[in-house]
Scaffold this motif. Structure first.
Motif, PDB file in Angstrom:
ATOM      1  N   GLY A 180     -38.904  -5.219 -16.188  1.00 14.03           N
ATOM      2  CA  GLY A 180     -38.521  -5.844 -17.446  1.00 14.03           C
ATOM      3  C   GLY A 180     -38.409  -4.782 -18.524  1.00 14.03           C
ATOM      4  O   GLY A 180     -39.132  -3.795 -18.510  1.00 14.03           O
ATOM      5  N   GLU A 181     -37.454  -4.960 -19.401  1.00 19.25           N
ATOM      6  CA  GLU A 181     -37.368  -3.987 -20.503  1.00 19.25           C
ATOM      7  C   GLU A 181     -37.102  -4.705 -21.809  1.00 19.25           C
ATOM      8  O   GLU A 181     -36.590  -5.823 -21.833  1.00 19.25           O
ATOM      9  CB  GLU A 181     -36.302  -2.926 -20.214  1.00 19.25           C
ATOM     10  N   ALA A 182     -37.504  -4.043 -22.875  1.00 11.28           N
ATOM     11  CA  ALA A 182     -37.286  -4.605 -24.207  1.00 11.28           C
ATOM     12  C   ALA A 182     -36.981  -3.463 -25.158  1.00 11.28           C
ATOM     13  O   ALA A 182     -37.536  -2.366 -25.031  1.00 11.28           O
ATOM     14  CB  ALA A 182     -38.529  -5.361 -24.655  1.00 11.28           C
ATOM     15  N   SER A 183     -36.101  -3.728 -26.057  1.00  8.71           N
ATOM     16  CA  SER A 183     -35.727  -2.706 -27.033  1.00  8.71           C
ATOM     17  C   SER A 183     -36.488  -2.949 -28.328  1.00  8.71           C
ATOM     18  O   SER A 183     -36.727  -4.093 -28.710  1.00  8.71           O
ATOM     19  CB  SER A 183     -34.211  -2.773 -27.277  1.00  8.71           C
ATOM     20  N   VAL A 184     -36.864  -1.887 -28.932  1.00  6.22           N
ATOM     21  CA  VAL A 184     -37.559  -2.020 -30.221  1.00  6.22           C
ATOM     22  C   VAL A 184     -36.588  -2.547 -31.271  1.00  6.22           C
ATOM     23  O   VAL A 184     -36.931  -3.362 -32.109  1.00  6.22           O
ATOM     24  CB  VAL A 184     -38.168  -0.664 -30.639  1.00  6.22           C
ATOM     25  N   VAL A 185     -35.340  -2.057 -31.139  1.00  5.99           N
ATOM     26  CA  VAL A 185     -34.313  -2.564 -32.044  1.00  5.99           C
ATOM     27  C   VAL A 185     -33.475  -3.546 -31.246  1.00  5.99           C
ATOM     28  O   VAL A 185     -33.010  -3.240 -30.161  1.00  5.99           O
ATOM     29  CB  VAL A 185     -33.415  -1.414 -32.551  1.00  5.99           C
ATOM     30  N   SER A 186     -33.320  -4.745 -31.793  1.00  2.00           N
ATOM     31  CA  SER A 186     -32.477  -5.692 -31.058  1.00  2.00           C
ATOM     32  C   SER A 186     -31.395  -6.218 -31.975  1.00  2.00           C
ATOM     33  O   SER A 186     -31.591  -6.353 -33.184  1.00  2.00           O
ATOM     34  CB  SER A 186     -33.330  -6.829 -30.512  1.00  2.00           C
ATOM     35  N   ARG A 187     -30.282  -6.507 -31.348  1.00  2.30           N
ATOM     36  CA  ARG A 187     -29.164  -7.060 -32.115  1.00  2.30           C
ATOM     37  C   ARG A 187     -29.193  -8.579 -31.963  1.00  2.30           C
ATOM     38  O   ARG A 187     -29.359  -9.097 -30.867  1.00  2.30           O
ATOM     39  CB  ARG A 187     -27.835  -6.522 -31.563  1.00  2.30           C
TER      40      ARG A 187
ATOM     41  N   THR B 148     -45.038  -5.497 -29.712  1.00  2.00           N
ATOM     42  CA  THR B 148     -44.306  -6.726 -29.400  1.00  2.00           C
ATOM     43  C   THR B 148     -43.269  -6.457 -28.316  1.00  2.00           C
ATOM     44  O   THR B 148     -43.071  -7.275 -27.402  1.00  2.00           O
ATOM     45  CB  THR B 148     -43.620  -7.257 -30.668  1.00  2.00           C
ATOM     46  N   ALA B 149     -42.616  -5.296 -28.393  1.00  2.12           N
ATOM     47  CA  ALA B 149     -41.611  -4.938 -27.396  1.00  2.12           C
ATOM     48  C   ALA B 149     -42.267  -4.772 -26.034  1.00  2.12           C
ATOM     49  O   ALA B 149     -41.733  -5.213 -25.013  1.00  2.12           O
ATOM     50  CB  ALA B 149     -40.909  -3.650 -27.806  1.00  2.12           C
ATOM     51  N   LYS B 150     -43.442  -4.180 -26.008  1.00  2.00           N
ATOM     52  CA  LYS B 150     -44.172  -3.992 -24.745  1.00  2.00           C
ATOM     53  C   LYS B 150     -44.508  -5.321 -24.114  1.00  2.00           C
ATOM     54  O   LYS B 150     -44.307  -5.545 -22.918  1.00  2.00           O
ATOM     55  CB  LYS B 150     -45.486  -3.233 -25.021  1.00  2.00           C
ATOM     56  N   GLU B 151     -45.005  -6.214 -24.941  1.00  2.00           N
ATOM     57  CA  GLU B 151     -45.354  -7.545 -24.444  1.00  2.00           C
ATOM     58  C   GLU B 151     -44.147  -8.249 -23.850  1.00  2.00           C
ATOM     59  O   GLU B 151     -44.235  -8.866 -22.781  1.00  2.00           O
ATOM     60  CB  GLU B 151     -45.905  -8.410 -25.592  1.00  2.00           C
ATOM     61  N   ALA B 152     -43.036  -8.102 -24.542  1.00  2.00           N
ATOM     62  CA  ALA B 152     -41.806  -8.742 -24.048  1.00  2.00           C
ATOM     63  C   ALA B 152     -41.404  -8.140 -22.710  1.00  2.00           C
ATOM     64  O   ALA B 152     -41.030  -8.865 -21.778  1.00  2.00           O
ATOM     65  CB  ALA B 152     -40.690  -8.573 -25.074  1.00  2.00           C
ATOM     66  N   ALA B 153     -41.503  -6.801 -22.574  1.00  2.00           N
ATOM     67  CA  ALA B 153     -41.129  -6.143 -21.323  1.00  2.00           C
ATOM     68  C   ALA B 153     -42.046  -6.590 -20.195  1.00  2.00           C
ATOM     69  O   ALA B 153     -41.592  -6.897 -19.087  1.00  2.00           O
ATOM     70  CB  ALA B 153     -41.203  -4.622 -21.504  1.00  2.00           C
TER      71      ALA B 153
ATOM     72  N   SER C 118     -41.051  -8.670 -16.776  1.00  2.00           N
ATOM     73  CA  SER C 118     -41.300  -8.159 -15.428  1.00  2.00           C
ATOM     74  C   SER C 118     -42.053  -9.207 -14.603  1.00  2.00           C
ATOM     75  O   SER C 118     -41.816  -9.373 -13.411  1.00  2.00           O
ATOM     76  CB  SER C 118     -42.102  -6.855 -15.493  1.00  2.00           C
ATOM     77  N   TRP C 119     -42.939  -9.916 -15.228  1.00  2.67           N
ATOM     78  CA  TRP C 119     -43.681 -10.979 -14.517  1.00  2.67           C
ATOM     79  C   TRP C 119     -42.764 -12.140 -14.148  1.00  2.67           C
ATOM     80  O   TRP C 119     -42.786 -12.659 -13.044  1.00  2.67           O
ATOM     81  CB  TRP C 119     -44.853 -11.468 -15.372  1.00  2.67           C
TER      82      TRP C 119
ATOM     83  N   ALA D 213     -41.041  -1.946 -18.264  1.00  2.00           N
ATOM     84  CA  ALA D 213     -42.270  -2.289 -17.536  1.00  2.00           C
ATOM     85  C   ALA D 213     -41.911  -2.485 -16.063  1.00  2.00           C
ATOM     86  O   ALA D 213     -40.998  -3.241 -15.729  1.00  2.00           O
ATOM     87  CB  ALA D 213     -42.884  -3.576 -18.091  1.00  2.00           C
ATOM     88  N   ARG D 214     -42.622  -1.763 -15.196  1.00  2.00           N
ATOM     89  CA  ARG D 214     -42.457  -1.944 -13.746  1.00  2.00           C
ATOM     90  C   ARG D 214     -43.737  -2.542 -13.205  1.00  2.00           C
ATOM     91  O   ARG D 214     -44.812  -2.022 -13.469  1.00  2.00           O
ATOM     92  CB  ARG D 214     -42.235  -0.573 -13.091  1.00  2.00           C
ATOM     93  N   ARG D 215     -43.590  -3.590 -12.464  1.00  2.00           N
ATOM     94  CA  ARG D 215     -44.776  -4.295 -12.004  1.00  2.00           C
ATOM     95  C   ARG D 215     -44.698  -4.436 -10.487  1.00  2.00           C
ATOM     96  O   ARG D 215     -43.650  -4.788  -9.941  1.00  2.00           O
ATOM     97  CB  ARG D 215     -44.806  -5.685 -12.647  1.00  2.00           C
ATOM     98  N   THR D 216     -45.782  -4.125  -9.829  1.00  2.00           N
ATOM     99  CA  THR D 216     -45.858  -4.342  -8.391  1.00  2.00           C
ATOM    100  C   THR D 216     -47.009  -5.311  -8.142  1.00  2.00           C
ATOM    101  O   THR D 216     -48.130  -5.089  -8.609  1.00  2.00           O
ATOM    102  CB  THR D 216     -46.146  -3.020  -7.652  1.00  2.00           C
TER     103      THR D 216
END
Lengths: 413, 96
Positions: A260-267, A341-346, A350-351, A384-387
């Motif tokens: 999962g990925e998230a951008s700090v800046v979003s459009r 917030t971006a980390k949480e979203a990523a 991923s989950w 975020a990479r999740r195994t």
């Protein structure tokens, strides 16, 4: 006294009215002659009522000839008189006998058939089978042997578990219990195969031959429990071998990767509030339009609403349509969110990616998460990479190709 | 005189041998059930019959039954059955 009443009714008697002055004399003479009188009632000085049997009444006149009384019959009671009356009305007697005969005949015919307990079977079908067994309106009661009909029903309808037939007067009650059938597709032979790559941890076979061992790595589609009695049989479609329906539980460890990925800046696109409306009326090949049919904005969203004319009574749709088109102007804005917030979203994404693939309710053994932040052409991206390692059911049933239910051979028989 | 002697003799014989008096002496045998029913065997005819009073001839004279609603339930030679509310029974001995 009831016995006497019944007996005298059966033999027949007359109620006599005796008038005169020598009533006691009359009684004594009658008694002396051995004539039995009963219910003797004196109504007045010169009037007396008594009952006497038919046989005795004949002697009575003789006996009292010299006594100054007159004897009159007041009423005739008993069966002999009825018999006499009936013998004069033979048609009535015949009618009574005929109606009795009719009742007897009609009551020895089946009038109704009641079938209970139908679930999947068709009522008419069962009625037809019953007709074959000789049970139906108009059949003679005596010709029906409920036990035989039950046997016949069970023979002719294989899906019956039990049949009960009972005669109740002119009604035949048929109670049926249908077998609880296993759906055809659950009787097909086949194998248990792995539905994902996994490491087998537990095998509980119910039917079939286990082909893998615990601790073995299996790939998706690999046969875990074979339905073939001889697993080394040349080909599954070969008629020389028998196939049964494999069953069992196979659990294994499965690893899932999610990203999962998230951008700090979003459009974010947002409506400016500017909008315009256009309409188009179509009738067959012709169409008229008015308002803003073409979008006047550089960036826009479109909403089209179509209304047709339907005659509600018949459900016909007339070939006339009215379309209303609305355009909304859009503007793109850049929104900056903080790193956390971006980390949480990523992480959440991923989950979600894993949860979509995983069996719900699987036991999670361990998971690893790796979060990285990247600078990418001026934008900050959080990845975020999740195994996840889970323990879950990996066996699914796969039917043999080309098998039909008729050819099924059940392992339990 | 002779008849009276014969009667006494029979009476004595009956007592001596404990014979049933109704059989030997042809005396009436009267059975009363409460005050509702009366059965007289060995009667010799009805002298008078009214709902309040019935007089019956017997060997020893006359038996008079008084009451209300008296009715001859059945009448046979030698047997009469009377129903009703019996209030009194009287034996009138003939001089013979």
């Amino acid at each position: 006294m009831l016995i006497r009443e019944l007996w005298s009714y059966h033999r027949g008697y007359v109620i006599i009215k005796v008038k005169g002055t020598g009533l006691e004399e009359f009684l004594n003479r009658a008694a002396a002659k051995g004539i039995y009188l009963w219910d003797v009632e004196r109504l007045s000085r010169e009037l007396l009522i008594a009952k006497v049997s038919i046989a005795d009444f004949r002697q009575l006149r003789e006996a009292v000839r010299k006594v100054p009384v007159t004897v009159r019959i007041r009423q005739r009671v008993g069966l002999p008189f009825w018999r006499q009356k009936l013998s004069q009305r033979l048609v009535l007697l015949a009618g009574a006998l005929l109606s009795l005969a009719c009742i007897y005949v009609l009551s020895s015919i089946i009038w109704f058939v009641q079938i209970d307990g139908l679930e999947r079977l068709d009522h008419d079908f069962v009625t037809g089978i019953l007709q074959e067994a000789g049970v139906g309106p108009g059949a003679w009661r005596n010709s029906i042997d409920p036990r035989e009909v039950e046997k016949y029903l069970l023979l002719r309808i294989p899906s019956l578990a039990w049949a009960g037939v009972r005669l109740r007067g002119t009604l035949v009650e048929v109670a049926l219990v249908e077998k609880t059938e296993i759906p055809d597709d659950e009787q097909l032979p086949g194998d248990i195969v792995a539905n994902r790559n996994a490491l087998v941890t537990q095998i509980i076979p119910f039917a079939g031959t286990v082909l893998v061992k615990e601790g073995e790595a299996v790939t998706e589609g690999q046969v875990l429990i074979a339905g073939a009695l001889d697993p080394h049989m040349p080909s599954p479609g070969d008629d020389s071998g028998r196939y049964l329906r494999a069953a069992g539980m196979v659990r294994g460890r499965v690893w899932y990767r999610g990203f999962g990925e998230a951008s700090v800046v979003s459009r974010v696109s947002r409506r400016t509030g500017q909008s315009c409306t256009g309409s188009r009326l179509t009738a067959g090949r012709w169409s008229w339009q008015w308002g803003d049919v073409e979008p006047p904005f550089r960036q826009y969203e479109e909403e089209v609403e179509t209304r047709g004319l339907v005659l509600p009574r018949f459900g016909w749709e007339l070939p006339i349509r009215l379309e209303t088109i609305r355009f909304f102007e859009l503007v793109t804005e850049t929104v900056e969110i903080d790193l956390e917030t971006a980390k949480e979203a990523a992480l959440r994404r991923s989950w979600e990616a894993i949860a979509a693939k995983m069996t719900p309710g699987a036991e999670i053994l361990s998971q690893e998460v790796d979060v990285t932040t990247e600078e990418h052409s001026g934008e900050v991206l959080v990845r975020a990479r999740r195994t996840v390692e889970v323990h879950e059911e990996i066996g699914v049933f796969r039917a043999l190709p080309g098998e039909t239910p008729e050819e099924t051979w059940e392992g339990s028989r | 005189m002779v008849k009276a002697f014969k009667g006494r003799l029979l009476q004595n014989l009956t007592d001596a041998f404990e014979l049933p008096a109704d059989v030997v002496l042809n005396l009436p045998r009267i059975t009363i059930t409460g005050s509702l029913q009366m059965l007289i065997e060995n009667h010799q005819g009805i002298i008078a019959y009214e709902p309040e009073k019935i007089r019956i001839r017997t060997r020893q004279g006359e038996t008079v039954i008084t009451g209300t609603g008296l009715k001859i339930d059945s009448l046979f030679a030698g047997e009469v059955r009377i129903n009703g509310r019996i209030s009194g029974i009287e034996f009138r001995h003939s001089r013979g």
